[in-house]
Design a protein around this motif. Structure first.
Motif, PDB file in Angstrom:
ATOM      1  N   GLY B   1      41.048  48.729  39.088  1.00 24.32           N
ATOM      2  CA  GLY B   1      42.093  47.707  39.164  1.00 24.32           C
ATOM      3  C   GLY B   1      42.823  47.532  37.850  1.00 24.32           C
ATOM      4  O   GLY B   1      42.494  48.164  36.854  1.00 24.32           O
ATOM      5  N   GLN B  33      46.218  31.352  36.145  1.00 23.11           N
ATOM      6  CA  GLN B  33      45.188  30.334  36.199  1.00 23.11           C
ATOM      7  C   GLN B  33      44.203  30.577  35.058  1.00 23.11           C
ATOM      8  O   GLN B  33      44.055  31.710  34.586  1.00 23.11           O
ATOM      9  CB  GLN B  33      44.439  30.381  37.542  1.00 23.11           C
ATOM     10  CG  GLN B  33      45.315  30.098  38.749  1.00 23.11           C
ATOM     11  CD  GLN B  33      44.590  30.247  40.076  1.00 23.11           C
ATOM     12  OE1 GLN B  33      43.452  30.696  40.137  1.00 23.11           O
ATOM     13  NE2 GLN B  33      45.241  29.844  41.156  1.00 23.11           N
ATOM     14  N   PHE B  88      38.372  32.744  31.039  1.00 22.12           N
ATOM     15  CA  PHE B  88      39.098  33.819  31.720  1.00 22.12           C
ATOM     16  C   PHE B  88      40.476  33.331  32.139  1.00 22.12           C
ATOM     17  O   PHE B  88      40.607  32.226  32.680  1.00 22.12           O
ATOM     18  CB  PHE B  88      38.374  34.248  33.002  1.00 22.12           C
ATOM     19  CG  PHE B  88      37.073  34.953  32.796  1.00 22.12           C
ATOM     20  CD1 PHE B  88      35.870  34.274  32.936  1.00 22.12           C
ATOM     21  CD2 PHE B  88      37.038  36.302  32.485  1.00 22.12           C
ATOM     22  CE1 PHE B  88      34.649  34.933  32.761  1.00 22.12           C
ATOM     23  CE2 PHE B  88      35.833  36.966  32.308  1.00 22.12           C
ATOM     24  CZ  PHE B  88      34.646  36.274  32.435  1.00 22.12           C
ATOM     25  N   ILE B  92      48.365  36.269  38.647  1.00 18.33           N
ATOM     26  CA  ILE B  92      48.871  36.531  39.991  1.00 18.33           C
ATOM     27  C   ILE B  92      50.226  37.189  39.844  1.00 18.33           C
ATOM     28  O   ILE B  92      51.141  36.625  39.235  1.00 18.33           O
ATOM     29  CB  ILE B  92      48.991  35.229  40.798  1.00 18.33           C
ATOM     30  CG1 ILE B  92      47.627  34.540  40.863  1.00 18.33           C
ATOM     31  CG2 ILE B  92      49.521  35.517  42.202  1.00 18.33           C
ATOM     32  CD1 ILE B  92      47.676  33.109  41.299  1.00 18.33           C
ATOM     33  N   ASN B  96      51.128  38.906  45.508  1.00 21.05           N
ATOM     34  CA  ASN B  96      49.847  38.212  45.668  1.00 21.05           C
ATOM     35  C   ASN B  96      48.652  38.975  45.102  1.00 21.05           C
ATOM     36  O   ASN B  96      47.521  38.708  45.467  1.00 21.05           O
ATOM     37  CB  ASN B  96      49.585  37.913  47.144  1.00 21.05           C
ATOM     38  CG  ASN B  96      49.444  36.423  47.389  1.00 21.05           C
ATOM     39  OD1 ASN B  96      49.474  35.635  46.462  1.00 21.05           O
ATOM     40  ND2 ASN B  96      49.298  36.052  48.637  1.00 21.05           N
ATOM     41  N   PHE B  98      45.901  39.690  42.454  1.00 27.56           N
ATOM     42  CA  PHE B  98      45.191  38.703  41.641  1.00 27.56           C
ATOM     43  C   PHE B  98      44.128  39.400  40.813  1.00 27.56           C
ATOM     44  O   PHE B  98      43.275  40.089  41.358  1.00 27.56           O
ATOM     45  CB  PHE B  98      44.544  37.702  42.605  1.00 27.56           C
ATOM     46  CG  PHE B  98      43.908  36.515  41.957  1.00 27.56           C
ATOM     47  CD1 PHE B  98      42.548  36.513  41.691  1.00 27.56           C
ATOM     48  CD2 PHE B  98      44.644  35.391  41.654  1.00 27.56           C
ATOM     49  CE1 PHE B  98      41.953  35.405  41.120  1.00 27.56           C
ATOM     50  CE2 PHE B  98      44.048  34.273  41.083  1.00 27.56           C
ATOM     51  CZ  PHE B  98      42.698  34.284  40.827  1.00 27.56           C
ATOM     52  N   PHE B 100      41.432  38.987  37.293  1.00 25.64           N
ATOM     53  CA  PHE B 100      40.857  38.250  36.182  1.00 25.64           C
ATOM     54  C   PHE B 100      41.018  39.048  34.897  1.00 25.64           C
ATOM     55  O   PHE B 100      40.942  40.276  34.897  1.00 25.64           O
ATOM     56  CB  PHE B 100      39.376  37.970  36.428  1.00 25.64           C
ATOM     57  CG  PHE B 100      39.132  36.730  37.230  1.00 25.64           C
ATOM     58  CD1 PHE B 100      39.197  36.772  38.609  1.00 25.64           C
ATOM     59  CD2 PHE B 100      38.859  35.523  36.608  1.00 25.64           C
ATOM     60  CE1 PHE B 100      38.974  35.623  39.362  1.00 25.64           C
ATOM     61  CE2 PHE B 100      38.631  34.372  37.352  1.00 25.64           C
ATOM     62  CZ  PHE B 100      38.692  34.425  38.725  1.00 25.64           C
ATOM     63  N   GLY B 101      41.202  38.323  33.812  1.00 27.51           N
ATOM     64  CA  GLY B 101      41.253  38.962  32.510  1.00 27.51           C
ATOM     65  C   GLY B 101      39.868  39.368  32.044  1.00 27.51           C
ATOM     66  O   GLY B 101      38.857  39.088  32.698  1.00 27.51           O
ATOM     67  N   THR B 102      39.831  40.002  30.899  1.00 25.75           N
ATOM     68  CA  THR B 102      38.581  40.504  30.338  1.00 25.75           C
ATOM     69  C   THR B 102      37.716  39.396  29.740  1.00 25.75           C
ATOM     70  O   THR B 102      36.538  39.596  29.504  1.00 25.75           O
ATOM     71  CB  THR B 102      38.876  41.560  29.263  1.00 25.75           C
ATOM     72  OG1 THR B 102      39.880  41.044  28.370  1.00 25.75           O
ATOM     73  CG2 THR B 102      39.415  42.839  29.903  1.00 25.75           C
TER      74      THR B 102
END
Lengths: 115, 110
Positions: B1, B33, B88, B92, B96, B98, B100-102
């Motif tokens: 991803g 977010q 984190f 988005i 859509n 989505f 998460f960061g590292t």
């Protein structure tokens, strides 16, 4: 005021075994997500349900992974023929609205160890 | 991803010092977010930013969304030991998607 619950909290499986992980979302939450979190990494998206419909399964790493939410509430993530690389924490999250733009409430996760 | 980079990866601060983590994307974001995950815990939602240049505050936490909607920051003023955890961002994209960061792991030394 129960939050998202997951069971079991810990699972040890021998390589090649099948496992089933359960998620009970917050009542009334339309959206449900599954994530895989390896140690020291951020959660990685696996799949998304809107009610009982699985709208996105692009993150499932192989056809050994299967998820369902038949009645639009409880969801099960099944992993067939587990491999060592499947060892991770599996997180379930639910949200009130449709799609990913709403706050997600996470469960405590299931830590899967494949030996 | 896709990888959403956060810097720094780790930060150790003395209690009372300030802390900032940055989240960077190469493409324009729809929303962002922020979540906090305590050691051994699960991610807990902190805030969502939607508008270009948006700034939101929660007590000692200040969240900012870049003008170009490609980056964001979380700043904590006067850290406390209760701030310990990994922060984190979750981005988005249009369509859509989505991610998460590292994550940035914060240690606060009393």
């Amino acid at each position: 005021g129960a939050g998202v619950s997951q069971s079991p909290r810990y699972k040890v499986a021998k390589r090649g075994q099948d496992v089933a992980l359960r998620c009970d979302p917050i009542s009334g939450h339309v959206s449900l997500f599954w994530y895989q979190q390896a140690l020291g990494q951020g959660p990685e998206f696996l799949t998304y349900f809107q009610n009982e419909a699985q709208l996105d399964k692009s993150g499932l790493p192989s056809d050994r992974f299967f998820a369902e939410r038949p009645e639009g509430s409880v969801s099960t993530l099944k992993i067939q023929r587990t491999q060592q690389e499947d060892s991770a924490v599996y997180l379930c999250a639910s949200s009130l609205g449709i799609g990913r733009v709403y706050e997600q409430y996470f469960g405590p996760g299931t830590r899967l160890t494949v030996t | 991803g896709q990888q959403v980079m956060q810097i720094p990866q780790y930060q150790h601060v003395q209690e009372g010092e300030d802390f900032t983590t940055y989240c960077n994307s190469s493409t324009t974001l729809s929303n962002i977010q922020w979540y906090k995950q305590r050691p051994g815990g699960h991610p807990v939602f902190l805030i969502q930013l939607v508008k270009s240049g948006e700034v939101k505050k929660q007590k000692r936490l200040t969240f900012q969304f870049g003008e170009a909607k490609k980056n964001s920051s979380l700043h904590i003023t006067a850290t406390q030991t209760t701030d310990v955890g990994t922060y984190f961002c979750a981005v988005i994209y249009t369509g859509n998607q989505f991610y998460f960061g590292t994550g940035t792991s914060l240690t606060v030394i009393p």
